[in-house]
Design a protein around this motif. Structure first.
Motif, mmCIF file in Angstrom:
data_model
loop_
_atom_site.group_PDB
_atom_site.id
_atom_site.type_symbol
_atom_site.label_atom_id
_atom_site.label_comp_id
_atom_site.label_asym_id
_atom_site.label_seq_id
_atom_site.Cartn_x
_atom_site.Cartn_y
_atom_site.Cartn_z
ATOM 1 N N GLN A 31 0.819 -1.215 0.000
ATOM 2 C CA GLN A 31 0.000 0.000 0.000
ATOM 3 C C GLN A 31 0.852 1.264 0.000
ATOM 4 O O GLN A 31 0.334 2.370 -0.105
ATOM 5 C CB GLN A 31 -0.908 0.018 1.226
ATOM 6 N N TRP A 59 -0.134 5.242 -0.913
ATOM 7 C CA TRP A 59 -0.103 6.170 0.218
ATOM 8 C C TRP A 59 0.826 7.346 -0.071
ATOM 9 O O TRP A 59 0.501 8.498 0.225
ATOM 10 C CB TRP A 59 0.333 5.426 1.480
ATOM 11 N N ARG A 108 -4.709 -14.504 0.673
ATOM 12 C CA ARG A 108 -5.598 -14.311 1.825
ATOM 13 C C ARG A 108 -7.030 -14.162 1.343
ATOM 14 O O ARG A 108 -7.827 -13.451 1.956
ATOM 15 C CB ARG A 108 -5.169 -13.069 2.611
ATOM 16 N N LYS A 109 -7.308 -14.754 0.243
ATOM 17 C CA LYS A 109 -8.651 -14.737 -0.347
ATOM 18 C C LYS A 109 -9.104 -13.323 -0.689
ATOM 19 O O LYS A 109 -10.269 -12.992 -0.553
ATOM 20 C CB LYS A 109 -9.669 -15.344 0.629
ATOM 21 N N HIS A 110 -8.170 -12.487 -1.062
ATOM 22 C CA HIS A 110 -8.508 -11.089 -1.289
ATOM 23 C C HIS A 110 -7.984 -10.642 -2.656
ATOM 24 O O HIS A 110 -7.572 -9.519 -2.844
ATOM 25 C CB HIS A 110 -7.884 -10.256 -0.165
ATOM 26 N N GLY A 111 -7.966 -11.593 -3.587
ATOM 27 C CA GLY A 111 -7.410 -11.287 -4.898
ATOM 28 C C GLY A 111 -8.308 -10.392 -5.728
ATOM 29 O O GLY A 111 -9.460 -10.149 -5.381
ATOM 30 N N VAL A 112 -7.766 -9.926 -6.844
ATOM 31 C CA VAL A 112 -8.527 -9.044 -7.731
ATOM 32 C C VAL A 112 -9.050 -9.870 -8.897
ATOM 33 O O VAL A 112 -8.283 -10.450 -9.656
ATOM 34 C CB VAL A 112 -7.630 -7.921 -8.274
ATOM 35 N N VAL A 113 -10.354 -9.905 -9.021
ATOM 36 C CA VAL A 113 -10.958 -10.642 -10.125
ATOM 37 C C VAL A 113 -11.157 -9.672 -11.269
ATOM 38 O O VAL A 113 -11.717 -8.598 -11.085
ATOM 39 C CB VAL A 113 -12.312 -11.236 -9.695
ATOM 40 N N SER A 135 -5.779 1.039 3.491
ATOM 41 C CA SER A 135 -5.383 0.454 2.214
ATOM 42 C C SER A 135 -6.504 0.666 1.210
ATOM 43 O O SER A 135 -7.660 0.838 1.584
ATOM 44 C CB SER A 135 -5.068 -1.028 2.375
ATOM 45 N N PRO A 183 -8.127 -0.781 -2.560
ATOM 46 C CA PRO A 183 -9.489 -0.405 -2.184
ATOM 47 C C PRO A 183 -9.923 -1.098 -0.880
ATOM 48 O O PRO A 183 -9.463 -2.182 -0.585
ATOM 49 C CB PRO A 183 -10.316 -0.941 -3.346
ATOM 50 N N TYR A 197 -15.083 -5.989 4.434
ATOM 51 C CA TYR A 197 -15.212 -7.079 3.482
ATOM 52 C C TYR A 197 -13.817 -7.562 3.136
ATOM 53 O O TYR A 197 -12.972 -6.771 2.717
ATOM 54 C CB TYR A 197 -15.940 -6.595 2.225
ATOM 55 N N GLN A 198 -13.597 -8.848 3.354
ATOM 56 C CA GLN A 198 -12.239 -9.334 3.137
ATOM 57 C C GLN A 198 -12.145 -10.403 2.070
ATOM 58 O O GLN A 198 -11.166 -11.138 1.999
ATOM 59 C CB GLN A 198 -11.674 -9.872 4.454
ATOM 60 N N GLY A 199 -13.161 -10.500 1.258
ATOM 61 C CA GLY A 199 -13.147 -11.542 0.233
ATOM 62 C C GLY A 199 -12.519 -11.076 -1.059
ATOM 63 O O GLY A 199 -11.846 -10.046 -1.113
ATOM 64 N N MET A 200 -12.756 -11.853 -2.089
ATOM 65 C CA MET A 200 -12.206 -11.551 -3.404
ATOM 66 C C MET A 200 -12.800 -10.254 -3.938
ATOM 67 O O MET A 200 -13.981 -9.969 -3.711
ATOM 68 C CB MET A 200 -12.536 -12.675 -4.382
ATOM 69 N N LEU A 201 -11.980 -9.519 -4.674
ATOM 70 C CA LEU A 201 -12.449 -8.268 -5.245
ATOM 71 C C LEU A 201 -13.045 -8.544 -6.623
ATOM 72 O O LEU A 201 -12.443 -8.270 -7.654
ATOM 73 C CB LEU A 201 -11.288 -7.271 -5.337
ATOM 74 N N GLY A 202 -14.212 -9.135 -6.594
ATOM 75 C CA GLY A 202 -14.885 -9.454 -7.844
ATOM 76 C C GLY A 202 -16.386 -9.356 -7.662
ATOM 77 O O GLY A 202 -16.900 -9.403 -6.532
ATOM 78 N N GLU A 256 -20.139 -14.193 5.099
ATOM 79 C CA GLU A 256 -19.266 -15.220 4.555
ATOM 80 C C GLU A 256 -20.047 -16.504 4.285
ATOM 81 O O GLU A 256 -19.859 -17.155 3.276
ATOM 82 C CB GLU A 256 -18.141 -15.471 5.553
ATOM 83 N N ASP A 294 -11.963 -20.130 -4.422
ATOM 84 C CA ASP A 294 -11.655 -19.747 -3.040
ATOM 85 C C ASP A 294 -11.044 -20.887 -2.262
ATOM 86 O O ASP A 294 -10.120 -20.705 -1.469
ATOM 87 C CB ASP A 294 -12.922 -19.296 -2.319
#
Lengths: 645, 775
Positions: free
Chosen positions: A406, A410, A591-596, B466, B468, B482-487, B557, B663
């Motif tokens: 980040q 920043w 961490r299951k926070h990827g960009v789709v 951070s 987005p 929200y901590q999941g996939m950004l989709g 979730e 996931d």
């Protein structure tokens, strides 16, 4: 049986208490942890921070209202600090870049624009604004206290060393910490034969009619001199300005203390031969300007005609006289000794626990930055307050913990909105302490105090080193309006002339010695790596190619990490094929926070050939942890082998 | 079939003479009689007499075997005598471990070596050759010694001065091998440091491990007795190949002259992979140009070949503005023209191997650096022409933020900054969410965005660290990140599930069944088929509040239900678990699993449930107790991952497998990641070991290929040119390729081929290949 005695005892105790209270209030001693001397902008600014952190403080002011300097000065009642209300932006921090009069506070509307809508407001609006500031924030100001003597207390009080202030009635105030924000009041004078006939800027009549058909000589070429000249331009017959140094124009020097364009009408009449003129002798002699002019020897001497009036507009000096020897800071080396000498964190040299704030603290950045002006010292005051918080209350410098991925956005956020480093360019800078996968972000640290960073901020440096974000002007002075004054090609960012962000990377803290031996004109010593972000006409540093990507590459170079972002699919591939996928994937995707990606963006990425798709795989052999150009730079081995044959 | 094998064996045997011995090594084992017989033959022998073998000696014998191949080329046979069987007086001493090796010539001991001195192939070859060439290679230490050698050589031969810090290293060997080939042509001088080096202009003697200088004494007139010969230093590592190239360059004329286009100039330099520098001369300045060229050539000798091109020739068509050009080695490399103003510029051009090639690469780099190499940034940048449909979402400001959040039942806020590519990429998906919400007729959700670049105060107050960041706000409740996939899909599911109360309180067994089968919340079940049900025997159970807390955290979730009733005990028996427990249902088609709960802290319970949700293919091995040690956890995780991975790979036996969501694989990756960290250290050592082994392998291969190459050429005959061409070809092949994979193998070929050249030279010069032997 017992109860009446107890009652009596209680009564007695209460009585004694009463007496002692009485005794205290009538005794000539008051104690405060912090005494702020002067309710000018700097004093009030400090008052706000002290009150916000709920400290025991008092602001002492000799006049009956705040900002009394502005009741008299500038004599012609027009402030030259800009009050730009419409910036096209709603970002408060950003707007402060163009509001040079307001003080910092948590209230979004406590700004000068509530008092005046003028770009160059009337001088009376400033004390009015300050009164409002005091009232709305409930600052503790004691008016009518004229401190005539300040001495250091050597008494072994449990609180340690302190200062004793005595006012006009002989009342003593003892303070643990003294914050001097008295400003500059003493007019600077010059002695020569006939100097008793010279009128001072502080007392000249401001009615132009008084100068009707008079020949006027003005000593000085600063803003006050030109302001005076401008006001009498329509009445006086001749106006000559004299000083040993040439006129410095603020728009050329980037120093707001130099002659501002709003005051320089006289330059016009001088250059168009309308009887007005400038004279710089270069000889800095105090005998030349009086009656015995060398007109006999040189019939072309420019000051050969007599004057009806001589006005001195030479500025002000710090009032050292109220300080006892034990509490007096030395004269500064720069600024012709008019200011007190202070350390990089604005503590008087040789006077511990005495800090100088505001215009009087300008010796640190005299003629280079904005520390002598409201829009600059409101930030240095904040820095001093942060130093106080650590030293006396063990609250370390506020910091934000950021993930390394980040850091780039920043940094862009700060360069795009931060006002402190923007106004106090080259003086205050953001410090980023690198700590591997995360970093600590500290705002607006006085750069000159970097060698003492740990003791002033309460933060320790790790082996990963630190980054310093500074805004600065280019070092090579060019014609401010000439062609080629601005760089637009990002590869030539290091040649930027206008204010632009510069990042310095050090693997360890610079020492005092490094600081002293830094290259001329540099705010910091030579770093391990430096990055200039190309100057931007709109001061918006958010171009993907010109600003973001070069910055990212610089950070990658310093951190030895790939900082690129990847879509989930790429991260998936990296995760299966690499022992250590790129940082972005580790901190996001894994961490299951990827960009789709959505279809459209996927298409774009494919067209760009950046995705590691099946057949058009870019380069599956290369280590994805390093972008190509990094491997090129680092792989001395392969290049050496190539050259062997 | 048998005859076929016979033919092959025959063929092999005819190809290789070693076939008869059945052993690839050329190390001969002598009997006593054999030994005495050989001693009379007048050949050179390098013999080790040994008895017992300890590891050190074992290694030495290995190396000795390798060196046998190499030394044979130099006419030296390598042998060993086993003293336990044979007894040879004087050499087979009584010691158990014998550490002496002897070099014999015609029955006399030339020199004896300690096995510690000749510890490997390089050392053996270097020392043996050094002994053999004792008369040819002079060893000097002082300047005076060197001067006397110089005086003697002046006008007769050039001197090759080699410096090695330690004898027996590869550099020493390379030097000796060259000396063996060129020993008669040049006077070889060896030094191991000291004052001689300072004479050669070396500043820091201790840092220089090896070096080579060519002293041009042949051309120096004898009259200037005291003057040292001019010298040229080899600026590269001391290898046979480099020395060979260097000596060739020294032989080449200082300045060549030509009257053709630079591209057509063909000189030895281009074969040697050395750049050529062309200077263009005009008729009236020829004399001056020659002087310039000479000066330059001296300065650049050994690095660059210099050609003076006569411009007046009709064949030369060079633009007049240029006065120089250069061509880098390599097939098809272009001639680059330039204007040079002084000599220093030219020298800088080639200094420190920073050939102009690199500078140009730099220029290219600038251009390529202009291209975005971040796939997210690039795709967003390419999309800049399209304006986003921001009407679909509410754009919040500092003024509207608080009121909006307070008014709607659910406000989802995306905090973004415009310069963050990930934010802007996600923005597109986010807007798509609003469409799908509209399609689903969801009206109580306010989808909003807030630009932190503009409303910095709000973002600071909300502690956005951070970009987005997506948060769900509900009135009077803390915001939920929200901590999941950004989709689109994941955000949509999050919003839909967040609208459900968590946990869902179920009152009857029927409700439980319909909850587990997805009938109760059909719309939600369609997007999130997995449900979790907490079973408690009564509402008074101490675990209920903890479970509720965990369910709250899991809101968005997954769907979580709670059934606290006596009847739960029946379920528990049915699934053979003890209460409290959870049931994980994977929709009507999937099966239902049960896990006993060991209730502790809500966040531990959350992790526990999350793990239970993941485990699609195998049953949770055991429920871990609270506060279990990390190590144990890692071990059990390892087992689980192994199981899961196996199922994934074998997969396909169930239709359900095909639908496995990304996931789940991701979480798998996370776990593997943590395992990797555990194993990192272990791997590190392993890698180091592998590397060492590989290095050793490479070394031995190198030796093997070298010797083979020599053999081959010796057998193939006298076609010198053919071999040279071959050498060049392979070298170029390697040079032009950038593929790292091939780097290991091809250089050996080059080196081997080059050795061929060396051997041939030797042959060509003295028909008899082994001078010493003929003595």
């Amino acid at each position: 049986m017992d109860s009446p005695i107890l009652l009596l005892l209680a009564l007695l105790v209460a009585l004694v208490q009463c007496f002692s209270d009485d005794y205290h209030s009538h005794n000539s001693t008051r104690h405060h942890d912090y005494c702020v001397l002067g309710a000018g902008p700097a004093g009030l600014q400090m008052g706000h921070f002290l009150s916000k952190s709920q400290r025991d403080y008092i602001i002492l002011e000799r006049n009956s209202g705040p900002g009394s300097f502005f009741n008299i000065y500038p004599r012609h009642r027009k402030l030259i600090s800009i009050n730009k209300i419409y910036t096209g932006r709603r970002n408060r921090e950003f707007n402060l870049r163009h509001d040079w009069n307001s003080l910092l506070s948590d209230r979004p509307d406590l700004l000068l624009q509530r008092v005046s809508r003028e770009l160059y407001p009337d001088a009376d609006s400033f004390p009015r604004y300050l009164s409002m500031y005091v009232k709305e924030l409930g600052l503790k100001v004691q008016y009518g206290v004229d401190i005539g003597k300040i001495r250091a207390s050597e008494s072994e009080s449990p609180r340690g060393r302190g200062y004793i202030l005595t006012d006009q009635r002989g009342l003593d105030y003892t303070c643990r910490v003294l914050l001097v924000s008295t400003g500059l009041w003493d007019p600077q004078k010059v002695q020569f034969e006939g100097s008793d006939l010279v009128e001072g800027y502080e007392s000249i009549p401001v009615d132009p009619e008084e100068y009707k058909d008079q020949a006027v000589l003005i000593l000085g070429k600063g803003n006050s001199a030109f302001e005076t000249a401008q006001s009498i331009l329509g009445r006086a017959s001749r106006i000559h300005l004299y000083s040993p140094s040439p006129v410095r124009l603020a728009w050329q020097t980037h120093y707001v203390g130099d002659l501002r364009a709003v005051n320089n009408e006289l330059l016009d009449t001088y250059q168009l031969k309308s009887l007005d003129g400038l004279n710089s002798d270069g000889k800095n002699s105090s005998k030349v300007t009086a009656t015995n002019l060398p007109v006999y020897h040189n019939d072309n001497f420019s000051l050969r005609q007599p004057y009806d009036r001589v006005i001195r507009c030479l500025g002000f000096r710090f009032n050292f006289s109220i300080f006892d020897g034990s509490a007096r800071p030395p004269s500064s080396e720069g600024a012709r000794g008019r200011l007190p000498g202070v350390t990089a964190w604005y503590e008087g040299r040789g006077t511990p626990d005495l800090f100088v704030l505001g215009t009087a603290a300008h010796s640190r950045d005299y003629r280079s930055s904005a520390g002598g002006f409201v829009h600059g010292f409101r930030y240095t005051v904040r820095a001093v307050h942060r130093v106080l918080e650590l030293r006396y209350h063990s609250n370390s410098w506020p910091s934000i913990k950021l993930s390394i991925s980040q850091l780039q956005s920043w940094l862009l956020r700060r360069v795009n909105e931060a006002s402190g480093p923007y106004q106090m360019f080259g003086v205050l800078g953001d410090i980023i302490l690198l700590r591997g996968s995360h970093c600590e972000y500290l705002e607006e640290f006085p750069l000159q105090a970097l060698p003492q960073f740990s003791s002033l901020s309460g933060h320790q440096l790790s082996k990963h080193g630190l980054l310093v974000l500074v805004l600065q002007y280019g070092l090579n002075r060019t014609d401010s309006l000439g062609p080629g004054r601005a760089e637009s090609e990002w590869t030539r960012a290091w040649r930027s002339n206008f204010l632009h962000p510069v990042l310095y990377y050090y693997d360890k803290l610079p020492t005092e010695r490094d600081m002293r031996h830094r290259p001329v004109g540099w705010p910091l010593p030579r770093p391990k790596a430096v990055h200039h972000m190309i100057e931007d006409f709109l001061t918006e540093w958010d171009g993907p190619i010109s600003h973001s990507q070069p910055l990212r590459r610089f950070l990658e170079h310093c951190l030895h990490t790939d900082l690129r972002a990847f879509y989930a699919e790429s991260c998936f591939r990296f995760s299966l094929t690499n022992r250590k996928p790129p940082l972005f994937c580790r901190q996001g995707y894994l961490r299951k926070h990827g960009v789709v990606r959505n279809r459209q963006l996927w298409q774009h990425a494919h067209e760009a050939g950046l995705m590691l798709g099946g057949q058009d795989s870019a380069s599956p052999d290369t280590d994805p942890a390093f972008p190509d150009y990094l491997t090129q730079a680092g792989a001395s081995v392969s290049s050496a082998i190539n050259l062997d044959f | 079939m048998a005859w076929f094998i016979c033919v092959i064996i025959l063929l092999l045997c005819s190809k290789s003479e070693q076939c008869t011995t059945g052993n690839a090594s050329k190390l001969i084992e002598h009997t006593a009689a054999h030994f005495f017989e050989k001693m009379q033959s007048g050949k050179m022998y390098f013999i080790y007499f040994g008895k017992q073998v300890n590891p050190t000696i074992g290694l030495f014998i290995e190396q000795l075997e390798k060196s046998a191949d190499v030394l044979e080329d130099y006419g030296i046979s390598v042998a060993k005598v086993n003293c336990t069987n044979e007894h040879i007086a004087k050499y087979c001493t009584g010691e158990k471990l014998m550490k002496k090796v002897y070099l014999f010539r015609g029955g006399n001991v030339l020199k004896s070596f300690d096995t510690d001195t000749v510890f490997d192939v390089n050392a053996i070859v270097a020392h043996v050759l050094f002994t053999v060439l004792f008369d040819e290679v002079r060893y000097v230490h002082t300047i005076a010694e060197l001067q006397s050698v110089e005086r003697a050589a002046k006008g007769k031969a050039d001197i090759v001065l080699g410096h090695v810090q330690v004898l027996g290293l590869p550099e020493h060997r390379a030097l000796m091998e060259t000396a063996f080939v060129y020993g008669v042509k040049y006077q070889f001088v060896l030094t191991t440091g000291g004052p001689v080096l300072t004479n050669m202009g070396v500043d820091d003697i201790s840092s220089l491990t090896a070096g080579l200088w060519f002293l041009h004494c042949k051309g120096a007139s004898q009259s200037q007795h005291s003057d040292p010969c001019p010298h040229t230093a080899l600026r590269r590592a001391l290898t046979t190949l480099h020395i060979y190239t260097f000596l060739q360059l020294m032989e080449a004329p200082l300045v060549s002259e030509a009257s053709v286009e630079p591209s057509e100039v063909n000189m030895v330099h281009s074969h040697l992979q050395v750049p050529l520098l062309f200077l263009f001369s005009q008729p009236h300045t020829v004399a001056l140009d020659r002087v310039t060229a000479q000066t330059l050539a001296w300065r650049l000798r050994g690095q660059v070949g210099l050609v003076l091109i006569h411009r007046e020739s009709p064949d030369v068509k060079i633009p007049l503005e240029y006065n120089a050009a250069y061509r880098l080695p390599g097939e098809g490399s272009e001639v680059k023209y330039l204007i040079l103003n002084n000599l220093e510029e030219v020298i800088d051009l080639f200094r420190d191997e920073s050939t102009p090639e690199e500078e140009e690469e730099d220029d290219d780099n600038w251009a390529t650096l202009d291209v975005l190499d971040d796939e997210v940034a690039e795709s967003v940048y390419r999309d800049r022409g399209q304006s986003l449909d921001m009407d679909a979402v509410t754009e919040l400001t500092a003024d509207t933020f608080h009121s909006t959040v307070a008014e709607s039942d659910y406000t989802v806020v995306l905090f973004y900054v415009k310069w963050d590519a990930v934010s802007m990429a996600f923005m597109q998906s986010y807007i798509e969410v609003s469409e799908s919400l509209e399609d689903a007729d969801v009206s109580d959700v306010e989808l909003a965005v807030l630009d932190c670049g503009e409303w910095t105060d709000v973002c600071s107050a909300q502690k956005i660290r951070s970009f987005p960041t997506v948060r769900l706000y509900r009135p009077q409740e803390p915001s939920q990140p929200y901590q999941g996939m950004l989709g689109t899909e994941s955000v949509n599911r999050f919003i839909m599930l967040s609208r459900l109360v968590s946990p869902v309180l179920l009152s009857s067994p029927d409700e439980v069944t319909s909850f587990l089968e997805g009938d109760l919340y059909q719309r939600h079940a369609a997007i999130a088929p997995v449900t979790v049900l907490g079973l408690f025997s009564s509402t008074a159970d101490a675990g209920v509040p903890v479970f509720k807390e965990a369910a709250k955290a899991l809101r968005g979730e997954t769907m979580v239900g709670l059934f606290a009733d006596r009847q739960a005990e029946i379920w528990a028996v049915e699934y053979s678990v003890t209460l409290p427990a959870i049931l994980v249902s994977r929709g009507p088609t999937g099966q239902t699993e049960a896990h006993s709960l060991n209730l502790c802290m809500p966040d531990q319970l959350v992790t526990h449930i999350q793990r239970a949700l993941l485990d699609t293919f195998s049953i949770q091995p055991s429920i871990e107790k609270c506060g279990q040690r990390a190590g144990q956890q890692a071990a059990s995780e390892k087992r689980m991952i192994a199981k899961k991975a196996a199922t994934v790979i074998n997969g396909g036996h169930s239709a359900h497998l095909m639908k496995v969501h990304m996931d789940q694989i991701q979480t798998l990756k996370t776990e593997i990641e943590s395992l990797k960290a555990h194993q990192q250290k272990e791997k590190h050592y392993l890698r180091a070991e592998i590397r060492a082994t590989a290095d050793a392998l490479v070394q031995s291969q190198l030796a093997l290929m070298e010797s083979r190459a020599v053999n081959d050429t010796v057998e193939e005959g006298e076609e010198r040119d053919g071999v040279t061409i071959h050498a060049r070809h392979t070298c170029e092949l390697w040079n032009s390729t950038s593929d790292r994979q091939t780097q290991h193998t091809i250089p050996f070929k080059c080196l081997g081929s080059l050795r061929n050249v060396l051997v041939f030279e030797r042959k060509a010069i003295f028909l008899c290949p082994f001078k010493m032997a003929s003595n």
